[in-house]
Design an enzyme around this catalytic site. Structure first.
Site, PDB file in Angstrom:
ATOM      1  N   CYS A   5     -70.240 -27.983  44.311  1.00  0.00           N
ATOM      2  CA  CYS A   5     -69.187 -28.959  44.041  1.00  0.00           C
ATOM      3  C   CYS A   5     -68.063 -28.859  45.074  1.00  0.00           C
ATOM      4  O   CYS A   5     -68.250 -29.200  46.223  1.00  0.00           O
ATOM      5  CB  CYS A   5     -68.685 -28.803  42.605  1.00  0.00           C
ATOM      6  SG  CYS A   5     -67.628 -30.173  42.126  1.00  0.00           S
ATOM      7  N   HIS A 103     -73.485 -29.562  39.460  1.00  0.00           N
ATOM      8  CA  HIS A 103     -73.304 -28.198  38.931  1.00  0.00           C
ATOM      9  C   HIS A 103     -74.622 -27.626  38.415  1.00  0.00           C
ATOM     10  O   HIS A 103     -74.970 -27.842  37.261  1.00  0.00           O
ATOM     11  CB  HIS A 103     -72.260 -28.215  37.809  1.00  0.00           C
ATOM     12  CG  HIS A 103     -70.883 -28.382  38.326  1.00  0.00           C
ATOM     13  ND1 HIS A 103     -70.060 -27.331  38.614  1.00  0.00           N
ATOM     14  CD2 HIS A 103     -70.193 -29.506  38.654  1.00  0.00           C
ATOM     15  CE1 HIS A 103     -68.918 -27.776  39.086  1.00  0.00           C
ATOM     16  NE2 HIS A 103     -68.971 -29.096  39.121  1.00  0.00           N
ATOM     17  N   GLU A 105     -75.213 -24.707  37.609  1.00  0.00           N
ATOM     18  CA  GLU A 105     -74.988 -23.597  36.689  1.00  0.00           C
ATOM     19  C   GLU A 105     -74.833 -24.041  35.241  1.00  0.00           C
ATOM     20  O   GLU A 105     -74.759 -23.207  34.351  1.00  0.00           O
ATOM     21  CB  GLU A 105     -73.753 -22.790  37.128  1.00  0.00           C
ATOM     22  CG  GLU A 105     -72.400 -23.424  36.837  1.00  0.00           C
ATOM     23  CD  GLU A 105     -71.967 -24.510  37.833  1.00  0.00           C
ATOM     24  OE1 GLU A 105     -72.824 -25.005  38.576  1.00  0.00           O
ATOM     25  OE2 GLU A 105     -70.783 -24.866  37.826  1.00  0.00           O
TER      26      GLU A 105
END
Ligand code: XMP
Length: 466
Positions: A5, A103, A105
């Site tokens: 990001c 993202h 994660e």
């Protein structure tokens, strides 16, 4: 190097690419409509893979020599790498840089874990040797080493993080650990009593303190969310501090054989040197103040240690919630404690929009209890990350009950799916279930005449309303 990001934008910017405000901000779901499936970062990916976005700026040009390796319908450079050629004319930098705008994660990037595995294991060559058993063994040894014969104080909240932290410490240092559970008056219905029983069953040395009156007095008339959080945080520190002072002079459990006991064994009794907290990794990220903007101040981060001249012990600070739960199971903590939904430190105070009063807490406790009990009865509780009711206490609407006009408050219900609270989606609960809960709340909870269901994801909303 993998930039995620802002990291991807930053690397692109400093290496000669271009980052500009996007025509429209992008939050939430997107699909990788084009992907370079031969790139090692995307090994095993499917075309169209769902990812989660959260950005206002966008990369509009890559640095020289970099290549685009994925796009979505609205983001041209959803992922890039430095290619095998050269970066800014230096071939030694040629292979090691990737950037992703989304993202990986978070839970809602469906193949995000695969991407991270590709990067960490295949590209960087890391070993995958973390296991709950390993973690417990090494952490217990480290805690013994770190703490020695000092005394440790820990604030329990009833949640899984502080409970796992306490049991882990109890295993490492036994009766050198004292736990304090503060009732600020804004816990769930009967929570204080129920949780105290659970802790005693776990063999923890726990002191329960009922400080509800102080918290209600200090919150009187306060409506601003951060102000409420700050007051609760401050009061918590005061109550905790006072209790620690009282306890500091008490002997260790099991070391006080009679009324006229001898002084404490040197180095083991007396004052506390450590404050243990069940802080986990997401707490630290969300309380960070990198850009001068804190999203929400989570009160178990900061504040206490400076005030009390204690050293901080946070054995779970690198773990995510799912890992904490796995460690909890490893430690033999019962499933109903491990599976408990997260609950914010400031409790129902951040679920009452407007000033907090004992009466509003009572109304909210009743509505919340109906909702949570129904989730359990319908077998939905474990499918959901977190759920609760919110009282919109400054909003009133008209209803009709029997022949009577009512002019009461609405309750909002919030239930979300997530794995780490960093992102969340609203839970798609069955309509029949929502109808039943709405009926029960309106019929049974005096003061409520309307129920709404919150259908916002995080981002752009947050899980709690305040
Ligand atoms: P938000 O509302 O920021 O919540 O999306 C993310 C997760 O954190 C919990 N939460 C807190 N936990 N102290 C805590 O211990 C706090 O002050 C606090 N505020 C939010 C929230 O319930 C969710 O699980």
């Amino acid at each position: 190097m993998l930039g995620i990001c802002y990291g991807a934008q930053y690397m692109s910017h400093v290496l000669g690419g271009k980052v500009e405000p996007a025509p429209s901000r992008e939050y939430g779901r997107a699909n990788l409509t084009t992907i370079d499936l031969d790139n090692p970062l995307f090994r095993g990916f499917e075309k169209g893979s769902q990812v989660w976005m959260s950005h206002g700026d966008t990369i509009t040009a890559l640095p020289e020599g970099f290549q685009c390796i994925a796009s979505t319908d609205s983001v041209k450079y959803a992922a890039y790498w430095s290619g095998e050629e050269t970066v800014n004319g230096k071939s030694s930098n040629g292979k090691g840089i990737w950037g992703v705008q989304f993202h990986p994660e978070v839970f809602h990037s469906l193949q995000g874990t695969l991407l991270l595995k590709n990067f960490v294991v295949d590209i960087c060559g890391s070993r995958q040797d973390w296991s709950p058993a390993n973690f417990v063994e090494t952490t217990v040894a480290e805690l013994r080493e770190q703490i020695g014969s000092d005394r440790v104080i820990l604030g329990l909240s009833g949640g899984v993080d502080s409970s796992v932290c306490a049991v882990l410490l109890n295993r490492a240092i036994g009766d050198q650990l004292t736990c304090i559970f503060v009732n600020h008056g804004m816990l769930r219905k009967d929570e204080f009593q129920n949780v105290m029983k659970d802790y005693e069953c776990l063999g923890l040395n726990v002191v329960g303190v009922d400080a509800s009156q102080k918290f209600f007095a200090d919150l009187d008339g306060v409506t601003e969310p951060e102000a409420k959080r700050k007051i609760i945080g401050r009061d918590f520190i005061e109550v905790f501090n006072a209790e620690v002072k009282t306890l500091s002079n008490s002997p260790l459990k099991g070391e006080n054989p009679g009324k006229n006991s001898l002084p404490l064994r040197e180095g083991r009794g007396g004052s506390y040197r450590w404050l243990a907290q069940g802080t986990i990794y997401p707490d630290r990220i969300e309380s960070l103040n990198i850009t001068g903007k804190v999203i929400k101040s989570h009160h178990n981060v900061g504040g206490l240690p400076e005030e009390m001249h204690l050293q901080l012990c946070e054995p779970l600070k690198w773990l995510f919630k799912d890992e904490v739960r796995r460690v909890g199971r490893q430690l033999g903590i019962p499933e109903h404690l491990i599976g408990r939904h997260p609950f914010p430190g400031p409790g129902l105070a951040v679920r009452i929009l407007g000033a907090v009063t004992p009466e509003k807490v009572r109304i909210l406790q009743e509505a919340d209890d109906i909702f949570i009990q129904a989730l359990r009865d319908w077998g939905l509780y474990d499918q959901i990350w977190q759920a609760g009711a919110i009282l919109l206490s400054d909003v009133r609407s008209v209803g009709v009950m029997g022949d009577e006009r009512t002019y009461d408050n609405p309750i909002a219900l919030r239930a979300v799916t997530s794995t780490d609270a960093m992102t969340a989606d609203w839970a798609h609960l069955p309509y029949d279930f929502l109808a039943k809960v709405s009926n029960d709340i309106i019929n049974k909870v005096k003061g409520v005449n309307r129920v709404c269901y919150d259908i916002s994801s995080k981002p752009p909303s947050t899980i709690e309303w305040e």
